[in-house]
Enzyme design. Structure first.
Site, PDB file in Angstrom:
ATOM      1  N   ASN A  39      33.831 -15.352 -42.196  1.00 23.27           N
ATOM      2  CA  ASN A  39      34.487 -14.508 -42.776  1.00 23.27           C
ATOM      3  C   ASN A  39      35.988 -14.735 -41.856  1.00 23.27           C
ATOM      4  O   ASN A  39      36.868 -13.707 -42.979  1.00 23.27           O
ATOM      5  CB  ASN A  39      33.860 -12.756 -42.599  1.00 23.27           C
ATOM      6  CG  ASN A  39      34.108 -13.020 -40.735  1.00 23.27           C
ATOM      7  OD1 ASN A  39      33.307 -13.778 -39.598  1.00 23.27           O
ATOM      8  ND2 ASN A  39      33.913 -11.930 -40.375  1.00 23.27           N
ATOM      9  N   ARG A  62      40.460 -19.734 -31.939  1.00 23.55           N
ATOM     10  CA  ARG A  62      40.396 -18.405 -31.496  1.00 23.55           C
ATOM     11  C   ARG A  62      39.254 -18.713 -29.845  1.00 23.55           C
ATOM     12  O   ARG A  62      39.487 -17.900 -28.538  1.00 23.55           O
ATOM     13  CB  ARG A  62      39.307 -16.390 -31.258  1.00 23.55           C
ATOM     14  CG  ARG A  62      40.145 -15.485 -30.294  1.00 23.55           C
ATOM     15  CD  ARG A  62      39.123 -14.587 -31.524  1.00 23.55           C
ATOM     16  NE  ARG A  62      38.136 -14.109 -31.207  1.00 23.55           N
ATOM     17  CZ  ARG A  62      38.008 -13.279 -32.171  1.00 23.55           C
ATOM     18  NH1 ARG A  62      38.557 -12.257 -32.902  1.00 23.55           N
ATOM     19  NH2 ARG A  62      36.501 -12.686 -32.453  1.00 23.55           N
ATOM     20  N   LYS A  99      30.789 -26.053 -35.239  1.00 25.75           N
ATOM     21  CA  LYS A  99      30.471 -26.445 -35.999  1.00 25.75           C
ATOM     22  C   LYS A  99      30.945 -25.226 -36.954  1.00 25.75           C
ATOM     23  O   LYS A  99      30.396 -24.406 -36.896  1.00 25.75           O
ATOM     24  CB  LYS A  99      28.564 -25.686 -35.910  1.00 25.75           C
ATOM     25  CG  LYS A  99      28.655 -26.654 -36.800  1.00 25.75           C
ATOM     26  CD  LYS A  99      26.999 -25.596 -36.838  1.00 25.75           C
ATOM     27  CE  LYS A  99      27.362 -24.452 -37.514  1.00 25.75           C
ATOM     28  NZ  LYS A  99      27.394 -23.783 -38.738  1.00 25.75           N
ATOM     29  N   GLU A 120      30.227 -13.242 -29.814  1.00 23.08           N
ATOM     30  CA  GLU A 120      31.034 -12.367 -30.471  1.00 23.08           C
ATOM     31  C   GLU A 120      29.748 -12.056 -31.498  1.00 23.08           C
ATOM     32  O   GLU A 120      29.837 -12.862 -32.848  1.00 23.08           O
ATOM     33  CB  GLU A 120      32.360 -12.782 -30.756  1.00 23.08           C
ATOM     34  CG  GLU A 120      33.101 -13.469 -29.359  1.00 23.08           C
ATOM     35  CD  GLU A 120      33.584 -11.294 -29.455  1.00 23.08           C
ATOM     36  OE1 GLU A 120      34.024 -10.847 -29.427  1.00 23.08           O
ATOM     37  OE2 GLU A 120      33.922 -12.398 -28.186  1.00 23.08           O
ATOM     38  N   ARG A 131      40.867  -4.564 -44.600  1.00 21.45           N
ATOM     39  CA  ARG A 131      40.632  -5.562 -44.111  1.00 21.45           C
ATOM     40  C   ARG A 131      39.860  -6.862 -44.392  1.00 21.45           C
ATOM     41  O   ARG A 131      38.099  -6.413 -44.290  1.00 21.45           O
ATOM     42  CB  ARG A 131      41.110  -5.827 -42.693  1.00 21.45           C
ATOM     43  CG  ARG A 131      41.559  -7.026 -42.509  1.00 21.45           C
ATOM     44  CD  ARG A 131      42.349  -6.604 -40.597  1.00 21.45           C
ATOM     45  NE  ARG A 131      41.888  -7.659 -40.095  1.00 21.45           N
ATOM     46  CZ  ARG A 131      41.825  -8.039 -38.931  1.00 21.45           C
ATOM     47  NH1 ARG A 131      40.688  -7.564 -38.956  1.00 21.45           N
ATOM     48  NH2 ARG A 131      41.805  -9.224 -38.677  1.00 21.45           N
ATOM     49  N   CYS A 146      33.271  -7.815 -38.750  1.00 24.76           N
ATOM     50  CA  CYS A 146      32.848  -7.444 -37.562  1.00 24.76           C
ATOM     51  C   CYS A 146      33.654  -5.530 -36.915  1.00 24.76           C
ATOM     52  O   CYS A 146      32.397  -5.346 -36.454  1.00 24.76           O
ATOM     53  CB  CYS A 146      32.915  -8.311 -36.317  1.00 24.76           C
ATOM     54  SG  CYS A 146      34.314  -9.030 -35.963  1.00 24.76           S
ATOM     55  N   GLU A 194      25.318  -3.435 -40.795  1.00 23.05           N
ATOM     56  CA  GLU A 194      26.721  -3.621 -41.067  1.00 23.05           C
ATOM     57  C   GLU A 194      27.166  -3.380 -42.297  1.00 23.05           C
ATOM     58  O   GLU A 194      25.329  -4.460 -43.412  1.00 23.05           O
ATOM     59  CB  GLU A 194      27.179  -5.154 -40.640  1.00 23.05           C
ATOM     60  CG  GLU A 194      27.698  -5.329 -38.767  1.00 23.05           C
ATOM     61  CD  GLU A 194      27.778  -6.387 -38.891  1.00 23.05           C
ATOM     62  OE1 GLU A 194      27.193  -7.472 -39.096  1.00 23.05           O
ATOM     63  OE2 GLU A 194      28.969  -7.115 -38.480  1.00 23.05           O
ATOM     64  N   GLU A 217      37.674 -12.628 -25.914  1.00 15.80           N
ATOM     65  CA  GLU A 217      38.329 -13.695 -26.652  1.00 15.80           C
ATOM     66  C   GLU A 217      39.507 -13.152 -26.613  1.00 15.80           C
ATOM     67  O   GLU A 217      39.990 -11.970 -27.304  1.00 15.80           O
ATOM     68  CB  GLU A 217      37.831 -13.945 -27.808  1.00 15.80           C
ATOM     69  CG  GLU A 217      36.675 -14.371 -27.505  1.00 15.80           C
ATOM     70  CD  GLU A 217      36.120 -15.764 -29.097  1.00 15.80           C
ATOM     71  OE1 GLU A 217      36.416 -15.034 -29.879  1.00 15.80           O
ATOM     72  OE2 GLU A 217      36.004 -16.762 -29.110  1.00 15.80           O
TER      73      GLU A 217
END
Ligand code: NAP
Length: 485
Positions: A159, A167, A182, A258, A286, A292, A389, A466
């Protein structure tokens, strides 16, 4: 040659291992599609288990020398890479739009955001320090030093194909760690192009290794279980995160996660409603809602619900859906057909339970994976989209009347990444910020991401941070040395 193909042509489609670009074992390749058309964009190397092992070998071999390198040198490599990314914003942005779908303006935004992690950690690389103190009994001295964790495995999602990489790569380079990255199979191009840029910026061979593969589990599990790896950092879904934590247990690997979110977006009755609508547009739309951090559950005070819903629905209905490369498009396609089916199913579940679609509500027919921006009111708390989600352009509104009730409802989820709320009452700002069980809170704003701030979640949204001063700590070990006088 069209402009588009010239951008894709600029990317090396091979594996980047030990400073060399090479084909995957047996010359295997995997298809990369354009979600705006559903058609093939290009093919890249499809790494095997042996290719993954070669990448970890390269990272492990480069670690000792890299750890000894001067912090100023690491800093300057990051700074040079930052400048190259900014200079090539248009190339990165177009690649990202082609492989992921977000409109060009948003892709440019991600390039700026992603590059900023390199600038930030270029500045942090030379500020790592330990401490020296006198033990409480006065007899000995305590010294702590910070050292790089070592070879790090990095797994990133589709995404934010660039920023979720920078990051991690930024602080790892700053700290002196080598790495195997990866990227997601859907979006390998941004990461491959980033590797080219880092090579150009002078990153020594073996520090960054990139393995693209269609068999992520098969290729990564042996590396996670390999004692040469010292850390795993993952950004992606909570179910995959759980599997990776289990795999990491064998080596007692240091882990950062994360993971997914289920962000509440609360509008109190004293909020500036126009500002709340602006914030809602950002928090929801956005990245086409595929973030997330996306607002997943809107809780609006009953006294302002009609005004908020009407203004928000009008803004959502005014958005232009289409191919992100086309001028004036606000909302690109979802990543694939499966994502469209998932969002369609969530909307059907909500309406079956009595919720009302105010605008949008369905996929757009034709090629590509488009879904119309949708606003739903009267969402019952037991609807699937209140728990899962949504990861798409769908906003569902519930109402509330009482502050403690809405806090309880906002916290009633296994996730804990980010929560947003709008109010003009500063005592409430502190009260609600303290009460929300989330790693991040946005007050009167719909975006929290900032390279200078610690990004991360609690509960099933993961652990580790992060960005900010905290970001580099994830790649450092603290060693204590006891000194007798
Ligand atoms: P995903 O399916 O979990 O995949 C993420 C990455 O993990 C991809 O590179 C994927 O590779 C890889 N992967 C999948 N299964 C694996 C396995 N068994 N072993 C090793 N690697 C494996 O997530 P996604 O759909 O790409 O991304 C969306 C999710 O990421 C959402 O839940 C979102 O909330 C979360 N996210 C969180 C943050 C945050 O900072 N908290 C930021 C962005 C996104 P393949 O693509 O090749 O399968």
């Amino acid at each position: 040659m069209t402009k588009t193909s010239s951008v894709v042509e600029q990317v090396k489609k091979q594996l980047f291992i030990g400073g060399s670009w090479r084909d995957a074992e047996g010359g295997a390749t995997l298809e990369v599609d354009n979600p705006a058309t559903g058609g093939e964009l290009t093919r890249v190397a499809d790494g095997s288990v042996a290719d993954g092992d070669a990448a970890l070998t390269a990272a492990a071999d480069a670690q000792a020398e890299w750890a000894r390198s001067a912090p100023r040198d690491r800093s300057e490599i990051l700074r040079a890479a930052y400048e190259l990314i900014v200079e090539r914003t248009d190339v990165f942005a177009e690649l990202m739009t082609l492989e992921m779908g977000k409109p060009l303006a948003e892709s440019r935004g991600e390039v700026a955001y992603g590059a900023e992690f390199f600038r930030w950690f270029a500045e942090e690389a030379v500020r790592v320090s330990g401490r020296y103190s006198t033990a409480p009994n006065g007899a000995t001295r305590l010294m702590t030093m910070k050292q790089p964790v070592g070879p790090t495995l990095m797994i990133t999602p589709w995404n934010f194909p660039l920023a979720m990489g920078t990051r991690k790569i930024g602080p790892a380079v700053a700290a002196g760690c080598t790495m195997v990255v990866k990227p997601a199979a859907e979006t390998p191009l941004s990461m491959l192009y980033l590797a080219q840029v880092m090579e150009e910026a002078g990153l020594p061979a073996g520090v960054l290794n990139v393995v693209t593969t269609s068999r992520s589990g098969e290729v990564m599990e042996p590396l996670i279980r390999d004692p040469r790896a010292r850390k795993l950092t993952f950004t992606g879904s909570t179910p995959v995160g759980r599997t990776l934590i289990e795999q990491s247990a064998q080596q007692v690997l240091r882990v950062s996660m994360e993971l997914g979110g289920n962000a509440p977006f609360i509008v109190f009755d004293d909020a500036d409603i126009d500002a709340a609508v602006d914030g809602a547009m950002l928090a929801k739309m956005r990245n086409i809602g595929e973030a997330c951090t996306a607002a997943n559950r809107f809780f609006v005070h009953a006294d302002v619900a009609a005004e908020f819903s009407e203004k928000f629905a009008a803004r959502m209905a005014g958005l232009t859906v289409g191919d992100g490369l086309v001028d004036g498009v606000d909302v690109g396609p979802l990543i694939n057909a499966k994502a469209v089916d998932k969002v369609t199913g969530l909307v059907a579940d909500a309406t079956d339970r009595g919720a009302k679609v105010v605008t949008g509500g369905g996929k757009r027919e034709g090629s590509g994976f488009f879904f119309t921006p949708t606003v739903i009111t009267g969402l019952p708390g037991d609807a699937a989209m209140a728990r899962e989600e949504i990861f798409g352009p769908v906003a569902a509104i519930q109402t509330f009347t009482d502050e403690s009730d809405v806090i309880q409802r906002a916290n009633d989820t296994e996730y804990g990444l980010v929560g947003y709320f709008f109010t003009r009452d500063y005592a409430r700002v502190l009260r609600v910020s303290e009460a929300l069980e989330y790693g991040m809170v946005g007050v009167n704003q719909g975006v929290v991401s900032n390279p200078a701030a610690p990004f991360g979640g609690v509960k099933a949204s993961g652990f580790g941070r992060e960005g900010g001063f905290e970001g580099i700590e994830e790649y450092l070990e603290t060693k204590y040395v006891g000194l007798a006088l």
